[in-house]
Structure formats: C-alpha cells, structure tokens
Design a protein around this motif. Structure first.
Motif, short mmCIF file in Angstrom:
data_model
loop_
_atom_site.label_atom_id
_atom_site.label_comp_id
_atom_site.label_asym_id
_atom_site.label_seq_id
_atom_site.Cartn_x
_atom_site.Cartn_y
_atom_site.Cartn_z
N ILE A 34 0.85 -1.20 0.00
CA ILE A 34 0.00 0.00 0.00
C ILE A 34 0.88 1.24 0.00
CG2 ILE A 34 -1.77 1.28 1.27
CD1 ILE A 34 -2.63 -1.40 2.53
N ARG A 35 0.56 2.18 -0.89
CA ARG A 35 1.31 3.44 -0.92
C ARG A 35 0.76 4.37 0.15
NH1 ARG A 35 5.22 5.51 -3.39
NH2 ARG A 35 5.38 3.70 -4.78
N ILE A 36 1.68 4.94 0.93
CA ILE A 36 1.28 5.84 2.01
C ILE A 36 1.47 7.30 1.60
CG2 ILE A 36 1.66 6.45 4.43
CD1 ILE A 36 2.83 3.67 4.84
N SER A 37 2.55 7.56 0.88
CA SER A 37 2.82 8.91 0.38
C SER A 37 3.42 8.77 -1.01
CB SER A 37 3.79 9.64 1.31
OG SER A 37 5.10 9.10 1.21
N ASP A 38 3.75 9.89 -1.63
CA ASP A 38 4.35 9.83 -2.96
C ASP A 38 5.68 9.08 -2.94
OD1 ASP A 38 2.26 11.25 -4.01
OD2 ASP A 38 3.28 13.21 -3.86
N VAL A 95 6.79 6.84 -0.17
CA VAL A 95 6.90 5.68 0.73
C VAL A 95 5.71 4.74 0.53
CG1 VAL A 95 7.06 4.89 3.12
CG2 VAL A 95 8.18 7.03 2.44
N GLU A 96 6.02 3.45 0.45
CA GLU A 96 4.97 2.43 0.45
C GLU A 96 5.25 1.43 1.56
OE1 GLU A 96 4.83 0.12 -3.14
OE2 GLU A 96 7.01 0.05 -3.34
N VAL A 97 4.19 0.81 2.05
CA VAL A 97 4.34 -0.17 3.13
C VAL A 97 4.00 -1.55 2.60
CG1 VAL A 97 1.97 0.18 3.99
CG2 VAL A 97 3.71 -0.78 5.51
#
Length: 506
Positions: free
Chosen positions: A233-237, A239-241
């Motif tokens: 899942i992308r959290i910000s432009d 960073v993804e988790v």
C-alpha cells in the motif's frame, strides 16, 4: 541456600518416594515443589529443593547411588512381536527368561489359550540399544515361530511407561541435537507448566500435545511449507508499506522509501531465510537498504529475527529487559507466573530466537501525550514522521505503537488484531499460546483499556483525514492492514498469497 531442580525415575514399589524424601531430609533439604502423576508416567518424579550447594551435591550423589537420579535420556526403541509357544507347563516362563536375559523391558503382553491361535503371545518391548533387539530376535527365531509386528527406533511408538523419554525424543526431533542435561532441564520446565495447568483443570496430555504442535507447526511452515499473505500500500508519494503475514506469529512490515527500507517487527528467527527469499521476490532483496528496525514488543514472533539483520534496532527498555530475563511477563503483575516464564523458554527454543543484541533504546519520560499514551520519541521515514507511543503494558511490558498522524498509519502491535482476516491455520496456531498461558495479555484489564483508546484515536484520525479523502491504516500485529469500519477492522486493498517456487501449493 539455593534452589535446585532435578528429575528422578523411581521403581514402582511402596516406599520409593519416601526413600527419596528421606535422603533430601538427611541433608537438610527443603522440598519446594514435587510433581508425580502416574497417569502420565508411572516412574518419573520432578523435584525442586532448597539446600546448601555442598549438601545438594551430596544428596544427588546418594540419589544416584540408588539409581533414582535421572541424568541421561536414553534413545529408546519400540518392538512389538508375536511368538507361538508350545502348549506345556513352563513355556511362558522360558520365553520371559529369554527376554529378561536380553535386558529388555516388557511394556505389554497379551496371551489367552482360549483363542483360535492358543499358543500365540504378543509382546511389546521398550529397548535402549538396537544390539539388544538383534540379540533377542536371533535367540527367539532359533526357538519359536516369530512374527515382527512393529519395530520403531524414533521413539514415536513408545508407550506411556516412558512418557517423558518419549516427549524428550519428540522435542529433540524438533530442535535438532541437544545435550541430555539441557533436555532434562527443559522437561522440568515443561512439567511445571503441566502442573500449573492441571491445577486449573486442564488435561495434561493436551498440554504436552500443544507444546509439540507449536514446534511442529513452526518447523513445517519453513522451506517448502513457508507462505505469506502480502499487502502493498502506498502511504505517500515516496513511501509504500509492505505487510507480510507469516504462517505463524506476528506480521513483518517494511516501509520502503528512496534509498532506504525500514522494518517494523521481524517475525520468528526460524523464518529468516524464507523471509529473505520472499523479500527478493518483491524487489526488497538488498538487505543493506534495511538500515533500521523498530520493534513493537519483545515476543519472539515480533523481535526474534532482529539479530539476523545488519541494521540498527530500536526498542523500549522494557522489551530489552524481557529478552534478558527470558520471561514475557517481566515488569507486569503476572511476572511471577510460571506459565509465562516457561512458555517464553519453549517458544524461544522452537522459533530459533535471535533478538537484536545491542539495540538503541527509546528515551524514558516522554515528550508529550497522544490520548492516554506518552509520546517517547519521534522518527522519520523519508517524508513520514512517526510518534513512538508507550503502551500501558496490557499485552506486554514495554510494548510501543508507531503513529504517523499526518499520513494516517498506525502500527498497533498486538493490542489490535484483525482476527477475521486470519486463515484457519493461523487461528489454530494462535490458539496454542492462549491455551498454554491462559491469556496472551499479561494484564487483561489494561489491554482492554489500551484497545478502547486506540480505536478512539483511530476514529478521530479518520475524521481528520476524511477532509483529504483518506482513512487511517491500521497495521495490526497479526492479520491484514485494515481500516476501521463501524467499529470493526476491515482488511483494505488486495492481499496476495506468496509461496516460494517449488513450495507446497505453488
């Protein structure tokens, strides 16, 4: 005066236990714990004794001299056979003379001359050396018609007259080579947990079976049996988790940003090689980019592989103390619980516990509050800023949460779990710990308070994030990354099953 523990095997005759107690008394020893249950093993007795060091050594020598002190765990085999005896006086006596002369111990015998095959005698033996079996069979074959029904050298077919030996052999099969002294000490610990659960009305055999199932499950879900359920899942432009649900135990999370990956919790040590292979599959194979590991708490399924990565680890000082004390109840009102202490020993052993050796510790005191939780520190992962929230210690002393309020993600450790997203195998595995310690929370009242506070905090963040069309992601200790929907956790985004090439079901 020190406390000592030892295991004895006593003859099945009146006065045997009294004889051992007399020896202990003669050296001014005080018996703190004794456990014997004929239904489990008719010969094995466990002792804890307080005595002076020099006298304890001498009382053990006296127990050894009369053959009571158990210092080794022989590798026993099981032999079951039938012989056909002539119908004459003394025939059975002659057969038993052969068996006794060979040094074998009869575990079972069945004979009735009213049957259709009146001369047939069926016998089971527990034997310590294969040479004894070969010698006995050679002698019997030369005299009787003989049928071998079963011959097992693994210990799986041993009967309950040597229950603890059989259990020790099963444990040895799970953990590999182990010295007899270590296994005897482990048997003593396991017996203590059995004694405690028996006092709560549990079936002792179910306790032993749960322990072995725990070890078997971990071993069988490595290598070809390994699998994971994965979310990305992308959290910000930037960073993804990644969320990796292990086949047993807690989740591993990886936050990937430009040039760096940050891990939250590590899973069990036993899964390490499988996890590295899985990371490679998802383009995360350059372990040099994993520079930081943040540990939520000290259970083996959350920190047990931390020492296998070349990355700086961060944890609460309470987590470090739990690791050092080898007691998951340390620092809680359940600290004296033998169930918690022995379970820690067992799970650390089976899971190849390898926690971080010299972690950085979050500062004590705090820099503010978030709801009822002190904010101990802050850290960043590229453009994400996280708060380290100190729990109340309901699940475990020293447990922390990691919250990024701006981008809406919280790592809740085991305070929040999406049970509905767990498959049946994971539910079954998780239930084993519940059975063995009666509750995985060291303080259930505090755990409920923490859970309510986290759910309220997440609901408040959802209201704030709604202005931008987002939801707060709940990265649970077990189960899928979720969102809060009408007070319940619902898995969000696609979840895919990972299995290694050549693995079962791939």
């Amino acid at each position: 005066m020190n406390r000592y523990s030892f295991v004895t095997r006593m003859p099945d005759k009146p006065g045997a236990l009294h004889c051992a107690a007399e020896i202990i008394k003669s050296y001014s020893g005080n018996i703190n714990r004794i456990q014997y249950d004929r239904r489990i093993d008719p010969a094995t007795v466990f002792f804890e004794v307080t005595a002076a060091p020099e006298t304890c050594h001498r009382l053990k020598e006296d127990l050894h001299a009369i053959g009571y002190l158990q210092e080794t765990l022989p590798t026993l085999g099981f032999l079951k056979f039938s012989v056909y005896l002539p119908h004459k006086p003394g025939a059975l006596f002659d057969l038993l003379t052969y068996i006794t002369g060979a040094g074998a111990n009869i575990a079972y015998i069945d004979f009735d001359d009213r049957r259709s095959d009146p001369g047939r005698v069926t016998i089971s033996l527990n034997v310590e050396e294969s040479a004894i079996v070969e010698n006995l069979l050679d002698r019997l074959k030369s005299r009787y018609r003989l049928e071998i029904l079963e011959y097992d050298t693994t210990g799986e077919r041993l009967d309950d007259t040597v229950f603890y030996v059989r259990f020790a052999q099963a444990v040895r099969g799970l953990i590999g080579s182990a010295e007899d002294g270590f296994l005897l000490s482990l048997l003593h610990d396991v017996n203590h947990i059995v004694q405690e659960l028996q006092s709560l009305g549990q079936d002792p055999r179910e306790v032993f079976e749960c322990i072995l199932i725990t070890g078997r499950t971990l071993r069988e879900t490595t290598g070809e049996g390994f699998y994971a359920d994965v979310q990305r899942i992308r959290i910000s432009d930037a960073v993804e988790v990644f969320c990796f649900q292990m086949p047993g135990g807690g989740n591993i999370f990886l936050l990937r940003g430009p040039g760096e990956a940050v891990m939250v919790d590590t899973g069990y040590g036993i899964y390490h090689q499988d996890v590295v292979q899985m990371f490679q599959h998802y383009g995360l194979g350059d372990l040099r980019k994993i520079r930081r590991i943040y540990i939520t708490h000290a259970d083996a399924d959350h920190c047990g592989a931390g020492g296998l990565f070349e990355a700086e680890a961060y944890m609460h000082t309470g987590s470090l103390e739990i690791i050092r004390q080898a007691n998951r109840a340390y620092g809680s009102r359940s600290e004296s619980s033998i169930l918690e202490e022995v379970y820690t020993t067992i799970i650390n052993l089976f899971s190849h516990f390898a926690p971080p050796e010299s972690p950085e510790l979050f500062p004590e005191g705090g820099v503010g509050m978030r709801s009822i939780f002190p904010i101990l520190a802050r850290f960043t992962v590229h453009d994400l800023e996280f708060e380290v929230l100190e729990s109340l210690g309901g699940h475990l002393h020293g447990q922390v949460y990691f919250l990024c309020p701006e981008h809406g993600i919280i790592f809740t450790a085991d305070t929040l779990i999406n049970f509905r997203s767990l498959d049946e195998d994971r539910r079954r595995y998780n239930s084993l710990a519940d059975f063995l310690v009666t509750s995985v929370n060291v303080d259930s009242d505090l755990a409920r308070t923490e859970r309510r506070a986290l759910l309220e905090l997440i609901a408040e963040l959802d209201e704030e994030l709604a202005l931008t069309g987002r939801r707060c992601l709940v990265a649970c200790g077990h189960g899928a990354i979720s969102v809060l929907s009408e007070g319940r956790l619902e898995a969000t985004g696609p979840v895919e099953r990972y299995q290694p090439k050549g693995g079962r079901g791939s």
